[in-house]
Design an enzyme around this catalytic site. Structure first.
Site, mmCIF file in Angstrom:
data_model
loop_
_atom_site.group_PDB
_atom_site.id
_atom_site.type_symbol
_atom_site.label_atom_id
_atom_site.label_comp_id
_atom_site.label_asym_id
_atom_site.label_seq_id
_atom_site.Cartn_x
_atom_site.Cartn_y
_atom_site.Cartn_z
ATOM 1 N NE ARG A 39 -3.876 2.271 0.686
ATOM 2 C CZ ARG A 39 -3.846 3.601 0.578
ATOM 3 N NH1 ARG A 39 -2.747 4.198 0.147
ATOM 4 N NH2 ARG A 39 -4.899 4.319 0.890
ATOM 5 C CD GLU A 72 -10.998 2.826 -3.203
ATOM 6 O OE1 GLU A 72 -11.106 1.658 -3.639
ATOM 7 O OE2 GLU A 72 -10.024 3.207 -2.530
ATOM 8 N NE ARG A 126 -3.550 -2.825 2.205
ATOM 9 C CZ ARG A 126 -4.415 -1.862 1.900
ATOM 10 N NH1 ARG A 126 -4.882 -1.774 0.660
ATOM 11 N NH2 ARG A 126 -4.817 -1.001 2.809
#
Length: 275
Positions: free
Chosen positions: A130, A138, A178
């Protein structure tokens, strides 16, 4: 024979039987003095030092991490990880195949050190990254609509990173397994300076493809200096109406940041989970 006169029978008996050596005793089988000679000590020390050095080198620099959860906390905020981008899940996250040591360690030219290309081979073998400090629009997820410029951000990041080697500076691991990291890439066709090291998050902000990460918790920039740098890049794009800021200039009341869009739609920031 008893001599002298005061000698006992026991003493005489002992003198008549010479002392024998136990040849089965390990102390008598080995010449321990040989181990203290320089001709033995020096090669032994050199070999031992070489083995320990090779182990330390592999553990600290050549050990490959298959996934984000395998990365040890010793790397957080201290070390970087080099890898090849295998997929881009969204406008602010992607996956890399860790290639410790890079080309110097044989990746890309040694036959047994090649990055897999199929989804089956890459499964559970990539690190989900990330990008720190940025929030991109998005795409459509789980039946929810896409945000304006979500597609453009994803396409730009894909073209910028896919199949390229990147260096990530890991800050921490998030709740979605992540790593949150600052990402750098070098590109041969980078004008005006080829192979210049570029901060991917910074470039996205300058082009108006993302905003500064504004969540109340979990924001990570890699330090105050980086946060100021990112906010300055966002201001640059916003002032010029670049990318997603075009809508902001036209209609501020209707404009939504990526964070506001996620809050309104209930969309979690988890990417697409691609391997």
């Amino acid at each position: 024979m008893r001599w002298p006169p005061w000698a006992s029978n026991t003493q005489a008996s002992n003198n008549d039987h010479p002392t024998t050596t136990n040849n089965n005793d390990p102390k008598n089988l080995l010449d321990w003095s040989a181990f203290t000679e320089l001709r033995t000590l020096i090669p032994t020390l050199v070999l031992t030092t070489g083995i320990l050095s090779a182990f330390t080198l592999h553990r600290n620099y050549l050990r490959r991490f298959p996934t984000a959860v395998n990365i040890t906390p010793a790397y957080y905020r201290r070390r970087s990880i080099l890898g090849k981008v295998t997929s881009v899940g969204d406008g602010d996250n992607f996956r890399i195949y860790h290639t410790p040591g890079g080309r110097l360690a044989g990746w890309g030219w040694v036959p047994w050190k090649k990055v897999p290309t199929t989804r089956k081979e890459l499964r559970d073998q990539t690190i989900h990254v990330r990008i720190a400090g940025v929030d991109a629009p998005e795409q459509a997820h789980f039946g929810r609509p896409a945000q304006p410029f979500g597609k453009e951000a994803h396409e730009w990041l894909t073209g910028y990173l896919i199949n390229r080697r990147v260096r990530i500076y890991v800050h921490r691991q998030d709740q979605y397994q992540r790593v949150v990291a600052t990402v750098f890439v070098r590109r041969a066709l980078d004008f005006p300076v080829p192979f210049r090291r570029r901060d991917v998050g910074y470039e996205m902000l300058r082009k108006g493809l993302a905003t500064v990460y504004e969540a109340k918790v979990g924001a990570e920039f890699g330090g105050e200096v980086m946060e100021k740098k990112y906010r300055s890049a966002e201001w640059w794009a916003k002032a010029r109406g670049l990318g997603l800021w075009k809508g902001f200039k036209k209609n501020r009341d209707a404009w939504e940041s990526p964070r506001e869009f996620k809050t309104r739609t209930g969309m979690e920031d988890v990417g697409d989970g691609k391997k």
